[in-house]
Design an enzyme around this catalytic site. Structure first.
Site, PDB file in Angstrom:
ATOM      1  CB  CYS A  66      -0.841   0.049   1.281  1.00  0.00           C
ATOM      2  SG  CYS A  66      -1.783  -1.440   1.569  1.00  0.00           S
ATOM      3  N   GLY A  98      -0.511   0.700  -4.959  1.00  0.00           N
ATOM      4  CA  GLY A  98      -1.780   0.024  -4.719  1.00  0.00           C
ATOM      5  C   GLY A  98      -2.845   0.547  -5.645  1.00  0.00           C
ATOM      6  CG  ASN A 143       3.017   0.229   3.118  1.00  0.00           C
ATOM      7  OD1 ASN A 143       4.073   0.757   2.798  1.00  0.00           O
ATOM      8  ND2 ASN A 143       2.657  -0.936   2.612  1.00  0.00           N
ATOM      9  N   GLY A 144       1.884  -2.394   5.152  1.00  0.00           N
ATOM     10  CA  GLY A 144       2.701  -3.480   5.708  1.00  0.00           C
ATOM     11  C   GLY A 144       1.838  -4.638   6.149  1.00  0.00           C
ATOM     12  CE1 TYR A 150       7.397  -4.901 -10.414  1.00  0.00           C
ATOM     13  CE2 TYR A 150       6.429  -4.764  -8.235  1.00  0.00           C
ATOM     14  CZ  TYR A 150       6.283  -4.858  -9.594  1.00  0.00           C
ATOM     15  OH  TYR A 150       5.032  -4.906 -10.146  1.00  0.00           O
TER      16      TYR A 150
END
Ligand code: AMP
Length: 462
Positions: free
Chosen positions: A5, A31, A106-107, A248
């Site tokens: 995210c 996201g 996020n995570g 990436y």
């Protein structure tokens, strides 16, 4: 639930919702499944959230209705696809005894299942399935008195990755887990503090990057004053910043973990060229993630860089998968070789990673059909052998081609003339900054936190 995210937050600014909208736009790559913004005017939190890209979730009418001076936003991607529950869309906004609270996370937590079970036994009711809801319950249920104490109480029970923004009607709080898995940057816009997963969000709104929120740090802003605290016990955690962000995930124009993603990614390409040289006529990237390492490879090797594959940027996740006999369309709809350019050429193809191997195999075939004489695949990271449980979407170990095949076997599977990966040491060396210590678990299986069997089993089912 595996999630990756993007988060954004801004404190005490005119047009807070509009800046958050722009911030989420810049973080769209983190996201694409859903987006949301929650804003407070100091008395009340209002929000708007839905499935879809930022551009389709928000209209100017929505933004006009989101009045207030402090806001947080979230872009979400989860592997469970369109069938996912709307209750998982963030920010999560709740009302409890002491007021309202919104959070954007996020995570991935590795002890979310365990904590959820305990909370449910104690009577908690969950709306969705995301890890993030656990955090809200822990804060609300804490027996501590003050909000900061409740928050610390909750955080000290969490294991795993969390870059977190928490907003109440009076406060904005930015938190990074003690291991520092996911990035979280702090900036400033005309005196207003801003937070974002990546600095590319600051660039879009004209904010200045100030520093990263440190692993284990809680930055709380209240009544215009910023204070920094440490999560109890965070000093002993092993710093584990996700190296795959450099490979990436992050945008190349961002700065994360104190380094420019572009510079690091290009250095990956340079080292790849030194470690895996080959005689060839052109170097071509698999766009977009292969572009920057391919530039590095080309500059280091002296082999000319060409854009041999062109990407259609408008192919979304909703693309209807073709039937078996048309299956090659799957990659062609995204990538197409430039006619004439490859004919009779010895080509080095650079991609950032091989996951299942299916993309590389299709690309090699496509390049040969376009006339390439030799196809040499070079990967700007080591073989991906282990699943991530900290916020990157990876398949199970069984599906990762490098977990059960040697480089030679992968080379024959993808039908390339040769295959070379960047070494683990080379990658770490290239990414190293003054305070960079990394999680490299997807490459070497060295998980910084023990991953419970229940999480491994759950990931297999998804
Ligand atoms: P595969 O066909 O499964 O080997 O996929 C390889 C491709 O997926 C490469 O081109 C990568 O750029 C891309 N990739 C790597 N990691 C991820 C990820 N977590 N999510 C989406 N794509 C990825």
């Amino acid at each position: 639930m595996k999630e990756y995210c993007g988060v954004f937050g801004i404190y005490n600014s005119p047009n807070a919702a509009y800046f958050t909208y722009l911030g989420l736009y810049a973080l769209q790559h983190r996201g694409q499944e859903s987006a949301g913004i929650a804003v407070t005017d100091g008395k009340r939190i209002t929000y708007h959230r839905d499935f879809g890209l930022v551009s389709s979730v928000f209209s100017s009418e929505h933004l006009d209705r989101l009045t207030g001076h402090t806001a947080i936003g979230h872009n979400r991607y989860s592997t469970s696809g369109a069938s996912d529950s709307p209750d998982n869309i963030q920010p999560i906004v709740v009302s409890y005894k002491h007021g309202q609270m919104a959070i954007a996370h996020n995570g991935n937590l590795v002890n979310a299942l365990e904590l959820r079970e305990k909370l449910e036994e104690e009577g908690s009711i969950f709306r969705g399935t995301s890890d993030s809801e656990v955090i809200v319950h822990l804060i609300v249920k804490s027996r501590k008195k003050r909000f900061l104490e409740k928050l610390m109480d909750a955080l000290s029970q969490l294991k795993g990755a969390y870059s977190l923004l928490v907003m109440t009607n009076k406060k904005l709080i930015a938190i990074r887990d003690p291991w520092g898995f996911r990035p979280l940057c702090m900036g400033e816009l005309n005196g207003s503090p801003v937070f974002a997963s990546e600095t590319c969000a600051f660039d879009l709104i004209g904010a200045k990057y100030v520093r990263d929120v440190e692993p284990g740090e809680v930055v709380m802003i209240e009544k215009g004053e910023m204070k920094s605290f440490r999560i109890p016990g965070s000093e002993s955690a092993r710093r584990s910043q996700c190296i795959f962000e450099f490979v990436y995930f992050a945008r190349p124009d961002s700065q994360i973990f104190g380094r420019s993603v572009y510079q690091v990614r290009k250095e990956f390409g340079r080292r790849l060229a030194r470690e895996n040289p080959v005689e060839a006529d052109i170097v071509i990237p698999v766009p977009d993630s292969g572009v920057v390492p391919a530039l590095g490879y080309s500059q280091e090797s002296g082999i000319p860089f060409e854009l041999g594959l062109i990407r259609n940027h408008y192919v979304g996740r909703t693309f209807i998968k073709p039937q078996q006999k048309m299956r090659d369309i799957g990659v062609k709809v995204k990538l197409n070789p430039v006619p004439g350019l490859l004919k009779g050429k010895r080509v080095v193809v650079i991609d950032d990673s091989i996951v299942r191997g299916t993309t590389s195999r299709k690309i090699v075939r496509m390049l040969r059909e376009a006339g390439a004489k030799e196809v040499h695949m070079r990967i700007s990271s080591p073989p991906t052998k282990w699943p991530c449980y900290f916020g990157i979407d990876t398949p199970t170990r069984e599906q990762l081609i490098a977990s059960s095949n040697t480089v030679d076997e992968i080379c024959s599977y993808i039908e390339a003339d040769s295959l070379g990966y960047l070494s683990l040491e080379g990658m770490i060396e290239a990414a190293k900054g003054s305070k960079c210590e990394f999680c490299t678990a997807c490459f070497d299986g060295d998980y910084p936190i023990e991953v419970p069997d229940s999480i491994v089993e759950q990931a297999k089912k998804e």
